[in-house]
Design a protein around this motif. Sequence first.
Motif, short mmCIF file in Angstrom:
data_model
loop_
_atom_site.label_atom_id
_atom_site.label_comp_id
_atom_site.label_asym_id
_atom_site.label_seq_id
_atom_site.Cartn_x
_atom_site.Cartn_y
_atom_site.Cartn_z
N VAL A 5 0.86 -1.18 0.00
CA VAL A 5 0.00 0.00 0.00
C VAL A 5 0.90 1.23 0.00
CG1 VAL A 5 -1.86 1.23 1.16
CG2 VAL A 5 -1.72 -1.27 1.33
N ARG A 13 -0.31 6.79 5.60
CA ARG A 13 0.27 5.48 5.91
C ARG A 13 -0.17 5.00 7.28
NH1 ARG A 13 6.00 6.29 7.45
NH2 ARG A 13 4.89 6.80 9.39
N VAL A 16 -3.65 3.65 7.29
CA VAL A 16 -3.69 2.28 6.77
C VAL A 16 -3.22 1.29 7.83
CG1 VAL A 16 -2.69 0.71 5.06
CG2 VAL A 16 -3.41 3.02 4.37
N CYS A 17 -2.11 1.60 8.48
CA CYS A 17 -1.56 0.70 9.49
C CYS A 17 -2.52 0.49 10.66
CB CYS A 17 -0.23 1.24 10.01
SG CYS A 17 1.12 1.21 8.80
N ALA A 54 2.91 -1.09 4.20
CA ALA A 54 2.56 0.31 3.93
C ALA A 54 3.81 1.16 3.78
CB ALA A 54 1.67 0.85 5.04
#
Length: 260
Positions: A5, A13, A16-17, A54
Amino acid sequence: MRVLVVTAVAAERDAVCAAAGPYTAERLPGGYALHRPVPPVDHSPGPAPVALDALAAGVGPAAAAAATATALTAAALTGEPCDLVVSAGIGGGFAPGAPLGSVVVADAIVAADLGAETPEGFTPVTELGFGTVAHHPDPALVRAVAAAAGALAGPVLTVSTVTGSAGRAAQLAARHPGALAEAMEGFGVAEAAAAHGVPVLEIRTVSNAVGPRDRAAWRIGPALTALTAVFGALPGALRATTSLGAAPAPQPAPSARRTP
């Protein structure tokens, strides 16, 4: 299944994590920090788990392409190649198709300003006899991810200069009918993925309207929260989809045409 990603900035980021954590940071050539999930012990039957790596690549298509290519090369050299690349982050939405708070999965990742200005108007680079201006993700994969995320599916435009006026917004909408969102990295990510033969997606959560820059109207926090929700749903959609395979060949964008 290993998914890379790629976001522009650390805040994206981290969103996303937050969907899967905990993560560890792994240093890549070039100084990039790849955030990899700490794998849980999974003895359950069924499809293999989805690992979301990511990477914050930087702003713009060139930075995105360089970082994506670096990460894909590193993954291949370690014997753990990526199965899918996703360009992700917040972005601008074209009204009324993609209002604030909506989620967009790209069915076309389009380089909206790659070309030349001529007396007749903008000419895409393909009409000059070079390259490509669009990548088209696997339609079945787009449908599955959009359904899981409650998202819209449509073209996402990659620009090197963010739109800041109603006039430019209207020009882009006329040149690319049906476009839902604008961002700055998707086409660069897609170019790198295509070079490595890896399928690609682009996912954007809408934080602002494409047009005059009204920072007071931006909704960056809710868009980042929505990004976390999307990536919470993504692994299930990927496990249920069997269409991951070779990346489709780049195709010209149907909407890439001259406008006065």
